[in-house]
Scaffold this motif. Structure first.
Motif, PDB file in Angstrom:
ATOM      1  N   ILE A   1       0.839  -1.268   0.306  1.00  0.00           N
ATOM      2  CA  ILE A   1      -0.014   0.086  -0.044  1.00  0.00           C
ATOM      3  C   ILE A   1       0.855   1.283  -0.002  1.00  0.00           C
ATOM      4  CG2 ILE A   1      -1.578   1.337   1.491  1.00  0.00           C
ATOM      5  CD1 ILE A   1      -2.821  -1.400   2.273  1.00  0.00           C
TER       6      ILE A   1
ATOM      7  N   THR B   1      -5.897  -3.384  -5.012  1.00  0.00           N
ATOM      8  CA  THR B   1      -7.340  -3.268  -4.161  1.00  0.00           C
ATOM      9  C   THR B   1      -8.655  -3.334  -5.017  1.00  0.00           C
ATOM     10  OG1 THR B   1      -7.104  -0.677  -4.516  1.00  0.00           O
ATOM     11  CG2 THR B   1      -6.167  -1.555  -2.814  1.00  0.00           C
TER      12      THR B   1
ATOM     13  N   TYR C   1      -7.797   3.636  -4.609  1.00  0.00           N
ATOM     14  CA  TYR C   1      -6.995   4.701  -3.403  1.00  0.00           C
ATOM     15  C   TYR C   1      -7.703   5.873  -3.218  1.00  0.00           C
ATOM     16  CZ  TYR C   1      -3.266   1.257  -3.461  1.00  0.00           C
ATOM     17  OH  TYR C   1      -2.263   0.170  -3.354  1.00  0.00           O
TER      18      TYR C   1
ATOM     19  N   THR D   1      -6.354   1.287  -8.903  1.00  0.00           N
ATOM     20  CA  THR D   1      -6.550   0.196  -7.912  1.00  0.00           C
ATOM     21  C   THR D   1      -5.146  -0.507  -7.538  1.00  0.00           C
ATOM     22  OG1 THR D   1      -7.338  -1.159  -9.570  1.00  0.00           O
ATOM     23  CG2 THR D   1      -8.967  -0.139  -8.378  1.00  0.00           C
TER      24      THR D   1
ATOM     25  N   GLY E   1      -3.281  -6.599  -0.888  1.00  0.00           N
ATOM     26  CA  GLY E   1      -4.528  -5.883  -1.214  1.00  0.00           C
ATOM     27  C   GLY E   1      -5.803  -6.861  -1.203  1.00  0.00           C
ATOM     28  N   ASP E   2      -6.981  -6.452  -1.111  1.00  0.00           N
ATOM     29  CA  ASP E   2      -8.297  -7.329  -1.035  1.00  0.00           C
ATOM     30  C   ASP E   2      -8.349  -7.681  -2.511  1.00  0.00           C
ATOM     31  OD1 ASP E   2      -9.173  -4.648  -1.835  1.00  0.00           O
ATOM     32  OD2 ASP E   2     -10.614  -4.643  -0.504  1.00  0.00           O
TER      33      ASP E   2
ATOM     34  N   MET F   1      -5.524  -6.539   3.636  1.00  0.00           N
ATOM     35  CA  MET F   1      -6.977  -6.298   3.226  1.00  0.00           C
ATOM     36  C   MET F   1      -7.677  -7.503   2.856  1.00  0.00           C
ATOM     37  SD  MET F   1      -6.322  -2.854   1.130  1.00  0.00           S
ATOM     38  CE  MET F   1      -8.086  -2.266   0.998  1.00  0.00           C
TER      39      MET F   1
ATOM     40  N   LEU G   1      -6.152   5.217   1.991  1.00  0.00           N
ATOM     41  CA  LEU G   1      -7.048   4.193   1.786  1.00  0.00           C
ATOM     42  C   LEU G   1      -8.682   4.728   2.626  1.00  0.00           C
ATOM     43  CD1 LEU G   1      -5.512   0.732   1.780  1.00  0.00           C
ATOM     44  CD2 LEU G   1      -6.433   1.923  -0.176  1.00  0.00           C
TER      45      LEU G   1
ATOM     46  N   ARG H   1     -11.454   1.426   5.703  1.00  0.00           N
ATOM     47  CA  ARG H   1     -10.641   0.238   5.142  1.00  0.00           C
ATOM     48  C   ARG H   1      -9.627   0.003   6.041  1.00  0.00           C
ATOM     49  NH1 ARG H   1     -10.058   0.748  -1.077  1.00  0.00           N
ATOM     50  NH2 ARG H   1      -9.817   3.174  -0.637  1.00  0.00           N
TER      51      ARG H   1
END
Length: 539
Positions: free
Chosen positions: A291, A298, A302, A309, A340-341, A372, A410, A414
């Motif tokens: 990040i 993500t 962002y 992303t 990231g997710d 995440m 973020l 989050r």
């Protein structure tokens, strides 16, 4: 058969009984008996060595589920430590002092910086070092800061910018590289940057081994190994100098033209190198970045960069699925860097398709870092029998550092829900702890227990606690560094507990991790570390 060793102390077996027992005997590096001192002494004769640890506490040897011995050794032995800076100028000053103390170095290395008040530039380093290459690794291990000679030496020019893009190699208004480089080129630069001799490389690994032993570590997952590193480990093993058990992931870069061929190469490497103290158990992938460099992948944009992303390092799902399926066929695992997710979601999509199609749900695939993760993917990761490899040492709020920077990138919500840990256990997942050392600045068994239980730094207090709903118990934390980590590297029938027939790896501390006050746990001191029943380090 009479015992080689009689070990006395408060032995925390971490077996299904959860017993604490006073005596153990060891024969041929394995636990022969564990129970009463009376029976243990009957298994001894005049040749049995007695190791009496008194009132200290003996645990199964702790296992680091994701770190980088290849980076740790050189960093401990040869790099300037610049982790304590509060602004970019502080880092420059630290390197200036290091140069003054090491005027004969042909190349200056350092590590530990992060972006604080501004992005780093080559000009900042040129001001103190215009005539020698300089390369400084970021604290997260995903970025490098170089001076002009450093960039010239490793081909960071306009052509590299065209190849990698300006999200990877930052440029100035004229399109020239600034000296701030992330992700893809970093691994290549690190591999080429080592100017040490082969013997210096081996010496650096031994420095890391001694440091790891002093922490109570007896085994670890090497997160991304190549042939040079495997050669170095094997030479040290053959010379009788290497005792830690290393479980390695063979690095697969996103630019590899043929992922399946790379998996087969990993299998060939395992057949060549695997032995008691070194095993290639699978492959390692970087699905995204971090990040703080805007390279984590993500699901949502962002906050400070609408429409962006992050970096998607692996994007061709079918190629990654094919990699998974080949690993399933060859008995290998897939260990993925997922911050990231978006990266987590992509990795699980690939994993699910491959495991359903092959029917192999015992690959011991792992997702590492998991900063995440959506609720849906927490459940899915556990349902797929993947290992959640997490870092409790990162789970604290430094209000003027990474936490506040993450909020900026973020947003509050989050950021608050980052680093799930208890959530994986609530869904019957397997948890394994890691430090990611030396990508992270610290590694500590006692601090990991404290921070898993409190989600705050031992010295900052509850005010800085990070989402207390994700706290776990002491026993759960200890198991994540023993049986959970052993499971992640396919060694749960040999390591992670002290039971009859198990490898006699042990870590001795002066503190009862289960019952002492948590503040005392955080300050616990290592007393000794044993490998195969032999004392390999002693305070």
């Amino acid at each position: 058969m009479k015992a080689d060793k009689l070990i006395l102390g408060n032995i925390m077996t971490l077996d299904p009984r959860g017993a604490m027992l006073p005596a153990m005997t060891v024969k041929d590096g394995k636990v022969q008996y564990i129970g009463t001192e009376k029976i243990a002494r009957q298994l001894c004769d005049e040749h049995t060595e007695v190791l009496d640890f008194g009132d200290n506490y003996i645990y199964p040897g702790f296992i680091e589920a994701h770190c980088h011995g290849s980076l740790a050794g050189p960093r401990l032995a040869f790099y300037a430590d610049i982790t304590s800076g509060d602004c970019m100028t502080d880092y420059v000053e630290a390197m200036k002092q290091y140069m003054a103390a090491h005027p004969d170095n042909a190349f200056y290395y350092g590590a530990g910086w992060r972006v604080i008040d501004c992005e780093p530039t080559a000009a900042m380093l040129d001001a103190i070092c215009p005539d020698k290459p300089m390369s400084l690794m970021a604290g997260d291990g995903h970025s490098i800061w170089m001076n002009t000679l450093g960039m010239a030496k490793f081909g960071i020019d306009r052509a590299a910018v065209d190849h990698w893009g300006t999200d990877i190699i930052r440029v100035d208004a004229d399109g020239n590289p600034t000296g701030y480089i992330s992700e893809g080129p970093v691994n290549k630069i690190n591999a080429e940057m080592v100017t040490m001799s082969r013997e210096d490389n081996k010496r650096a690994l031994l420095v890391w081994q001694e440091f790891a032993l002093s922490l109570g570590l007896t085994a670890y997952y090497e997160a991304g190994a190549g042939t040079l590193l495997l050669d170095l480990y094997k030479e040290l093993i053959d010379e009788g100098k290497w005792k830690l058990r290393v479980y390695a992931g063979y690095l697969v870069d996103e630019n590899e033209p043929d992922f399946v061929a790379k998996v087969r190469e990993a299998k060939a490497m395992s057949e060549k190198y695997n032995c008691e103290y070194l095993q290639i158990i699978g492959v390692k992938l970087f699905i995204d970045g971090v990040i703080e460099a805007h390279t984590a992948w993500t699901l949502e944009d962002y906050s400070d960069r609408p429409g962006f992303t992050g970096l998607h390092r692996f994007t061709d799902k079918e190629r990654v699925v094919a990699l998974y399926k080949e690993c399933a066929k060859l008995g290998l695992s897939v260990h993925q860097h997922t911050i990231g997710d978006g990266a987590v979601h992509f990795a699980l999509d690939c994993m699910e398709q491959a495991q359903v199609e092959t029917g192999n749900f015992d690959m011991r695939n792992a997702l590492a870092h998991l900063q995440m993760v959506s609720e849906e993917d927490i459940e899915r990761l556990c349902a797929l029998n993947a290992v959640a490899v997490v870092a409790p040492l990162w789970m604290y709020r430094d209000e003027t550092g990474i936490y506040s920077q993450t909020v900026k990138f973020l947003g509050d919500k989050r950021t608050f829900y980052m680093y799930p840990m208890n959530s994986f256990l609530r869904h019957d997942g397997v948890l394994a702890f890691h430090s990611d050392y030396p990508v992270s600045a610290s590694v500590s068994v006692p601090s990991s227990i404290y921070m898993a239980c409190k989600r705050s730094d031992p010295h900052s207090g509850a005010y800085h606690q990070w989402n207390p709903d994700e706290c776990i118990t002491r026993l759960e934390a200890i198991l994540a560094m023993t049986s959970g980590a052993a499971y992640s590297v396919k060694q749960e029938e040999h390591l992670g507990s002290l039971m009859i027939g198990y490898t006699a790896n042990m870590a001795v501390f002066d503190t009862d991790f289960l019952n002492a006050p948590l503040d005392a746990v955080a300050d616990a001191k290592a007393v000794a570390t044993l490998i195969d029943g032999e004392v390999m380090w002693k305070a």
